[in-house]
Design a protein around this motif. Structure first.
Motif, PDB file in Angstrom:
ATOM      1  N   LEU A 156       2.216  13.038 -13.124  1.00 41.29           N
ATOM      2  CA  LEU A 156       0.960  12.769 -12.429  1.00 41.29           C
ATOM      3  C   LEU A 156      -0.192  13.640 -12.933  1.00 41.29           C
ATOM      4  O   LEU A 156      -1.327  13.486 -12.484  1.00 41.29           O
ATOM      5  N   GLU A 157       0.074  14.534 -13.872  1.00 37.08           N
ATOM      6  CA  GLU A 157      -0.964  15.453 -14.335  1.00 37.08           C
ATOM      7  C   GLU A 157      -2.036  14.736 -15.152  1.00 37.08           C
ATOM      8  O   GLU A 157      -3.215  15.029 -15.029  1.00 37.08           O
ATOM      9  N   SER A 158      -1.625  13.797 -16.005  1.00 35.17           N
ATOM     10  CA  SER A 158      -2.576  13.160 -16.925  1.00 35.17           C
ATOM     11  C   SER A 158      -2.768  11.678 -16.682  1.00 35.17           C
ATOM     12  O   SER A 158      -3.634  11.061 -17.298  1.00 35.17           O
ATOM     13  N   THR A 159      -1.957  11.074 -15.830  1.00 39.77           N
ATOM     14  CA  THR A 159      -2.074   9.643 -15.576  1.00 39.77           C
ATOM     15  C   THR A 159      -3.247   9.354 -14.643  1.00 39.77           C
ATOM     16  O   THR A 159      -3.704  10.213 -13.895  1.00 39.77           O
ATOM     17  N   GLN A 160      -3.715   8.130 -14.712  1.00 35.74           N
ATOM     18  CA  GLN A 160      -4.858   7.711 -13.896  1.00 35.74           C
ATOM     19  C   GLN A 160      -4.467   6.746 -12.777  1.00 35.74           C
ATOM     20  O   GLN A 160      -5.248   6.523 -11.848  1.00 35.74           O
ATOM     21  N   LEU A 161      -3.267   6.164 -12.875  1.00 35.49           N
ATOM     22  CA  LEU A 161      -2.809   5.189 -11.895  1.00 35.49           C
ATOM     23  C   LEU A 161      -1.391   5.516 -11.456  1.00 35.49           C
ATOM     24  O   LEU A 161      -0.601   6.075 -12.232  1.00 35.49           O
ATOM     25  N   ALA A 162      -1.080   5.146 -10.221  1.00 35.08           N
ATOM     26  CA  ALA A 162       0.282   5.281  -9.716  1.00 35.08           C
ATOM     27  C   ALA A 162       0.566   4.118  -8.772  1.00 35.08           C
ATOM     28  O   ALA A 162      -0.342   3.600  -8.110  1.00 35.08           O
ATOM     29  N   ILE A 163       1.804   3.702  -8.747  1.00 37.77           N
ATOM     30  CA  ILE A 163       2.273   2.700  -7.785  1.00 37.77           C
ATOM     31  C   ILE A 163       3.134   3.396  -6.741  1.00 37.77           C
ATOM     32  O   ILE A 163       3.950   4.267  -7.077  1.00 37.77           O
ATOM     33  N   ILE A 164       2.942   3.036  -5.499  1.00 40.15           N
ATOM     34  CA  ILE A 164       3.811   3.505  -4.417  1.00 40.15           C
ATOM     35  C   ILE A 164       4.447   2.279  -3.772  1.00 40.15           C
ATOM     36  O   ILE A 164       3.745   1.323  -3.425  1.00 40.15           O
ATOM     37  N   THR A 165       5.758   2.303  -3.638  1.00 43.75           N
ATOM     38  CA  THR A 165       6.447   1.223  -2.931  1.00 43.75           C
ATOM     39  C   THR A 165       6.876   1.721  -1.554  1.00 43.75           C
ATOM     40  O   THR A 165       7.262   2.880  -1.393  1.00 43.75           O
ATOM     41  N   THR A 166       6.772   0.837  -0.580  1.00 41.33           N
ATOM     42  CA  THR A 166       7.197   1.156   0.775  1.00 41.33           C
ATOM     43  C   THR A 166       8.091   0.033   1.285  1.00 41.33           C
ATOM     44  O   THR A 166       8.227  -1.014   0.647  1.00 41.33           O
ATOM     45  N   ASP A 214       7.953  12.815   2.284  1.00 42.18           N
ATOM     46  CA  ASP A 214       7.775  11.478   2.859  1.00 42.18           C
ATOM     47  C   ASP A 214       6.578  11.401   3.796  1.00 42.18           C
ATOM     48  O   ASP A 214       5.752  10.482   3.690  1.00 42.18           O
ATOM     49  N   GLU A 215       6.493  12.337   4.705  1.00 48.02           N
ATOM     50  CA  GLU A 215       5.424  12.279   5.702  1.00 48.02           C
ATOM     51  C   GLU A 215       4.053  12.349   5.042  1.00 48.02           C
ATOM     52  O   GLU A 215       3.117  11.661   5.453  1.00 48.02           O
ATOM     53  N   ALA A 216       3.943  13.151   3.991  1.00 44.91           N
ATOM     54  CA  ALA A 216       2.655  13.303   3.312  1.00 44.91           C
ATOM     55  C   ALA A 216       2.242  12.002   2.617  1.00 44.91           C
ATOM     56  O   ALA A 216       1.067  11.609   2.658  1.00 44.91           O
ATOM     57  N   VAL A 217       3.191  11.315   1.967  1.00 43.90           N
ATOM     58  CA  VAL A 217       2.850  10.062   1.296  1.00 43.90           C
ATOM     59  C   VAL A 217       2.564   8.973   2.328  1.00 43.90           C
ATOM     60  O   VAL A 217       1.641   8.173   2.168  1.00 43.90           O
ATOM     61  N   ASN A 218       3.343   8.949   3.406  1.00 45.05           N
ATOM     62  CA  ASN A 218       3.071   7.978   4.473  1.00 45.05           C
ATOM     63  C   ASN A 218       1.670   8.179   5.048  1.00 45.05           C
ATOM     64  O   ASN A 218       0.931   7.202   5.278  1.00 45.05           O
ATOM     65  N   ASP A 219       1.303   9.428   5.288  1.00 40.57           N
ATOM     66  CA  ASP A 219      -0.034   9.722   5.814  1.00 40.57           C
ATOM     67  C   ASP A 219      -1.117   9.326   4.812  1.00 40.57           C
ATOM     68  O   ASP A 219      -2.184   8.825   5.191  1.00 40.57           O
ATOM     69  N   LEU A 220      -0.824   9.545   3.529  1.00 44.00           N
ATOM     70  CA  LEU A 220      -1.771   9.174   2.481  1.00 44.00           C
ATOM     71  C   LEU A 220      -2.100   7.686   2.545  1.00 44.00           C
ATOM     72  O   LEU A 220      -3.248   7.272   2.374  1.00 44.00           O
ATOM     73  N   LEU A 221      -1.079   6.863   2.838  1.00 40.15           N
ATOM     74  CA  LEU A 221      -1.245   5.410   2.872  1.00 40.15           C
ATOM     75  C   LEU A 221      -1.679   4.886   4.240  1.00 40.15           C
ATOM     76  O   LEU A 221      -1.895   3.687   4.396  1.00 40.15           O
ATOM     77  N   TYR A 222      -1.772   5.768   5.202  1.00 43.32           N
ATOM     78  CA  TYR A 222      -2.145   5.381   6.571  1.00 43.32           C
ATOM     79  C   TYR A 222      -1.151   4.373   7.157  1.00 43.32           C
ATOM     80  O   TYR A 222      -1.530   3.374   7.755  1.00 43.32           O
ATOM     81  N   ILE A 223       0.145   4.665   6.983  1.00 45.91           N
ATOM     82  CA  ILE A 223       1.156   3.786   7.553  1.00 45.91           C
ATOM     83  C   ILE A 223       1.877   4.499   8.695  1.00 45.91           C
ATOM     84  O   ILE A 223       1.970   5.728   8.733  1.00 45.91           O
ATOM     85  N   THR A 231       9.256   4.456  -0.275  1.00 43.99           N
ATOM     86  CA  THR A 231      10.560   4.401  -0.925  1.00 43.99           C
ATOM     87  C   THR A 231      10.547   4.955  -2.350  1.00 43.99           C
ATOM     88  O   THR A 231      11.575   5.433  -2.834  1.00 43.99           O
ATOM     89  N   ALA A 232       9.414   4.881  -3.039  1.00 43.51           N
ATOM     90  CA  ALA A 232       9.339   5.413  -4.404  1.00 43.51           C
ATOM     91  C   ALA A 232       7.885   5.568  -4.816  1.00 43.51           C
ATOM     92  O   ALA A 232       6.994   4.894  -4.296  1.00 43.51           O
ATOM     93  N   VAL A 233       7.662   6.464  -5.768  1.00 41.11           N
ATOM     94  CA  VAL A 233       6.355   6.658  -6.402  1.00 41.11           C
ATOM     95  C   VAL A 233       6.561   6.500  -7.904  1.00 41.11           C
ATOM     96  O   VAL A 233       7.556   6.983  -8.453  1.00 41.11           O
ATOM     97  N   LEU A 234       5.634   5.820  -8.561  1.00 40.96           N
ATOM     98  CA  LEU A 234       5.718   5.654 -10.012  1.00 40.96           C
ATOM     99  C   LEU A 234       4.373   5.996 -10.642  1.00 40.96           C
ATOM    100  O   LEU A 234       3.355   5.369 -10.331  1.00 40.96           O
ATOM    101  N   ALA A 235       4.369   7.007 -11.494  1.00 40.63           N
ATOM    102  CA  ALA A 235       3.173   7.314 -12.278  1.00 40.63           C
ATOM    103  C   ALA A 235       3.114   6.353 -13.451  1.00 40.63           C
ATOM    104  O   ALA A 235       4.120   6.129 -14.134  1.00 40.63           O
ATOM    105  N   LEU A 236       1.941   5.759 -13.696  1.00 42.55           N
ATOM    106  CA  LEU A 236       1.781   4.785 -14.773  1.00 42.55           C
ATOM    107  C   LEU A 236       1.065   5.431 -15.950  1.00 42.55           C
ATOM    108  O   LEU A 236      -0.133   5.690 -15.898  1.00 42.55           O
ATOM    109  N   ALA A 237       1.820   5.717 -16.990  1.00 39.95           N
ATOM    110  CA  ALA A 237       1.227   6.269 -18.203  1.00 39.95           C
ATOM    111  C   ALA A 237       0.726   5.131 -19.081  1.00 39.95           C
ATOM    112  O   ALA A 237       1.463   4.186 -19.368  1.00 39.95           O
ATOM    113  N   ASP A 238      -0.522   5.200 -19.490  1.00 41.93           N
ATOM    114  CA  ASP A 238      -1.128   4.183 -20.340  1.00 41.93           C
ATOM    115  C   ASP A 238      -0.726   4.455 -21.784  1.00 41.93           C
ATOM    116  O   ASP A 238      -1.173   5.420 -22.394  1.00 41.93           O
TER     117      ASP A 238
END
Length: 510
Positions: A156-166, A214-223, A231-238
Motif C-alpha cells: 500500500l506504500e506506492s499503489t494508488q488503488l485498492a479493492i476491499i471485499t466484504t 477488522d473494526e478499522a476497515v469496517n469503520d472506514l467503509l461505514y458498514i 473479508t479481504a483487502v487487495l492493493a492494486l499495483a499498476d
C-alpha cells in the motif's frame, strides 16, 4: 459449555457439520418474503458509468491514455464481479455474475479505494454491478487510514488503488443458516481468484492482504459490522508504472485462539464466530511478526508407501492473444447443473491441475506466475476418479510439488459420492471429484481461529481456477459446499485429521 480444549474455530466447524442422522431435523422452509436482495444501494453519491468502456478493445484504446485507464479499470471490475446473464426465476429474475456463488445469493460486496489519481478523486467507491458503475459515496483521503488498518503493508506504500471485499452475512444465512459462513468465504475466494486473473487482463497486480484490523476497515467503509464484515483487502499495483512493481508482503496474519466462549444459540453462531476471529490493533504487536511470507514447504504432505505414482506434467492451457480466451471464459462461465456420465480423459484432468496449481507455467501468457494465496501449505487435494480414461477408478492424493497423483484407494465410488454430496447427482455422474482438505488443528496452531477464513478463501481461489480451466476445455464443473463431513474421510480413506473444506465436481455436461 463447549469443551475447554476446543477453540471457537473447531467448535464452529464441528457444529456446522452435516450428518445423515441429523440433517433432516435441521431442514427448514425458506421465508421467501424475507429473501435478501443481493445488491447494495446508496441514496447519496456520485455515479461513474463504466459501461461505455466495455465496447472498447486493447487496440482502440492504445493511443488514448485517459480512455485506456478507464478501460482497464472497467475490465478489471467487470471480469471480477460483473453481471454476465439474466435468468428468469419464480416470476422475477436472477442476475448471474462472473464469480460463482452458492445458491446465487452473492454475499460479497466490492469497494474501490482511491488514493487520488488524475482521473479518480480520493475516497470510497462501491462497485454497482447491476449498472457496471462506481458509486463515489465518500469524498476524502482515507488512504493512510487504510494503511494503518493493514499494519502499513508494503503493497500500500506506492499503489494508488485498492479493492476491499466484504460479506453481507444475511444474504447467505437466509438459506444456509450458520453453515453459511463456510460458503461466504468460499464465494469470496472465487471472487478473489477472479480479481487476480482480471488484474492480469488489465495490467494490474493484485496484492492480497488478509491481516488487517477488522473494526478499522469496517469503520472506514461505514458498514455495520453486525450485518457486514470485511473479508479481504487487495492493493492494486499498476504494472504500466514500474514504480509499482512491488515486493510481496505478508498475506495472512494470525488472530488469537479463543477457548473461553459461552454457549452460543443456533442462528447466532455465524456472527459470533466472525466477530471473535477479528484482529485488533494490539494483536500483532503481541505476536511481533516479521512482514514476510511464510516459507513454502518443499515437500508434499503425504507420500503414502507402496502407492502408484502417476505424473501429471502437461502443456499449459492456451488463453489466447492478450488473454482474450480468459476474458471470454470468465464471461461465459456457468456452474453445470447435470453431467451425462461420460468419461473425461486424463489429458483434460492434467490440464485442469496444471492451471490450478502450477501458475509458474503461464508466465509466457502474461499471467502472474506467483499469485497470492493465504497459505497453500495448509491445503491438501484428494481426487476421486470415477470415469477418467487412462486412470483406474479410486481415490488419489494430488502432490502439487512433485506434480503427480498417488493412488490411495482402489474402487469406483459413484454410489458413495452420490451419498456424500447429499444425494446430488453431480457427485454420482462426475468423472472426477476434487476434495480440498486441511488439518484444522494444525492450521489453528499456526494462525489462530482466523485461519478458518484463510482456508476457505484459498479453497475458493483454487476452486475458481478449476472452474475456468474446465469451461475453457468445454467440460462441466460445479462446486459443492454441502456434504457429509465426517463420512467423506471414512468412505474415501482420507486421514481423519483432514477437515473437508470444499468439493469440486468435474464431468461432461448433459
Amino acid at each position: 459449555m463447549p469443551e475447554i480444549d476446543q477453540s471457537i474455530a473447531q467448535h464452529y466447524h464441528d457444529r456446522t457439520k452435516y450428518d445423515p442422522q441429523t440433517l433432516a431435523s435441521k431442514s427448514h422452509n425458506l421465508d421467501w418474503a424475507k429473501q435478501p436482495v443481493p445488491f447494495k444501494e446508496y441514496k447519496i453519491g456520485a455515479d461513474i458509468d463504466l459501461k461505455p468502456y466495455l465496447q472498447e478493445t486493447v487496440e482502440t484504446v492504445a493511443n488514448k491514455s485517459d480512455t485506456q485507464w478507464w478501460w482497464r479499470l472497467s475490465q478489471l471490475l467487470f471480469h471480477s464481479y460483473g453481471l454476465t446473464a439474466k435468468m428468469p426465476s419464480m416470476g422475477s429474475a436472477v442476475y448471474l455474475r462472473s464469480a460463482p456463488s452458492a445458491g446465487g445469493l452473492y454475499p460479497a460486496e466490492v469497494y474501490l479505494v482511491s488514493r487520488g489519481t488524475p482521473l479518480l478523486p480520493p475516497g470510497l467507491y462501491n462497485y454497482q454491478c447491476r449498472s457496471h458503475s462506481l458509486m463515489h459515496f465518500w469524498e476524502s483521503d482515507v488512504w493512510q487510514t487504510l494503511q494503518a488498518a493493514c499494519f502499513w503493508h508494503p503493497a500500500l506504500e506506492s499503489t494508488q488503488l485498492a479493492i476491499i471485499t466484504t460479506a453481507v452475512f444475511y444474504r447467505s444465512a437466509w438459506r444456509y443458516e450458520d453453515r453459511a459462513y463456510r460458503r461466504i468465504f468460499l464465494d469470496t475466494g472465487h471472487l478473489l481468484s477472479n480479481i487476480e486473473l482480471a488484474a492480469n487482463i488489465a495490467d494490474y497486480r493484485a496484492h492480497l492482504i488478509g491481516g488487517f484490523v477488522d473494526e478499522a476497515v469496517n469503520d472506514l467503509l461505514y458498514i455495520d459490522q453486525e450485518q457486514e464484515g470485511t473479508t479481504a483487502v487487495l492493493a492494486l499495483a499498476d504494472l504500466l508504472d514500474v514504480r509499482q512493481n512491488l515486493p510481496l508482503g505478508r498475506t495472512a496474519l494470525p488472530s488469537t485462539t479463543d477457548t473461553n466462549y459461552p454457549s452460543i444459540p443456533d442462528g447466532e453462531l455465524l456472527k459470533y464466530f466472525h466477530l471473535h476471529t477479528q484482529i485488533s490493533s494490539t494483536t500483532t504487536d503481541k505476536l511481533n511478526l516479521p512482514n514476510v511470507q511464510p516459507e513454502k514447504s518443499l515437500e508434499d504432505k503425504y507420500n503414502f508407501p507402496f502407492c502408484e505414482k502417476i505424473p501429471t506434467r502437461t502443456a499449459p492451457i492456451y488463453w489466447g492473444e492478450h488473454l482474450s480466451e480468459l476474458s471470454n471464459t470468465i464471461y461465459k462461465r456457468r456452474s453445470t447443473r447435470a453431467y451425462n456420465g461420460e468419461n473425461l480423459n486424463f489429458d483434460e484432468l492434467k490440464a485442469l491441475l496444471d492451471f490450478t496449481y502450477q501458475p509458474q507455467n503461464y508466465i509466457d501468457q502474461n499471467l502472474d506466475p506467483h499469485p497470492d494465496h493465504f497459505d497453500l501449505n495448509l491445503i491438501e487435494t484428494f481426487i476421486v476418479v470415477s470415469g477418467v480414461q487412462g486412470l483406474d477408478a479410486g481415490c488419489y492424493y494430488y502432490a502439487p510439488k512433485a506434480q503427480e497423483l498417488r493412488q490411495i484407494r482402489f474402487k469406483n465410488f459413484r454410489r458413495e459420492l452420490h451419498f456424500l454430496c447429499l444425494g446430488q447427482e453431480l457427485g454420482r455422474d462426475a468423472g472426477a471429484v476434487l476434495f480440498h482438505t486441511a488439518d484444522l488443528k494444525n492450521a489453528i496452531a499456526q494462525y489462530g481461529d482466523r485461519v478458518y477464513r484463510y482456508l476457505h478463501l484459498d479453497a475458493g481461489i483454487l476452486g475458481q481456477r478449476l472452474n475456468l480451466a474446465a469451461i475453457r476445455l468445454n467440460l462441466g464443473v460445479s462446486g459443492i459446499a454441502g456434504f457429509f463431513d465426517d463420512q467423506v474421510n471414512e468412505v474415501l480413506g482420507i486421514p481423519t485429521d483432514e477437515a473437508v473444506i470444499y468439493i469440486t465436481t468435474l464431468g461432461k455436461p448433459r
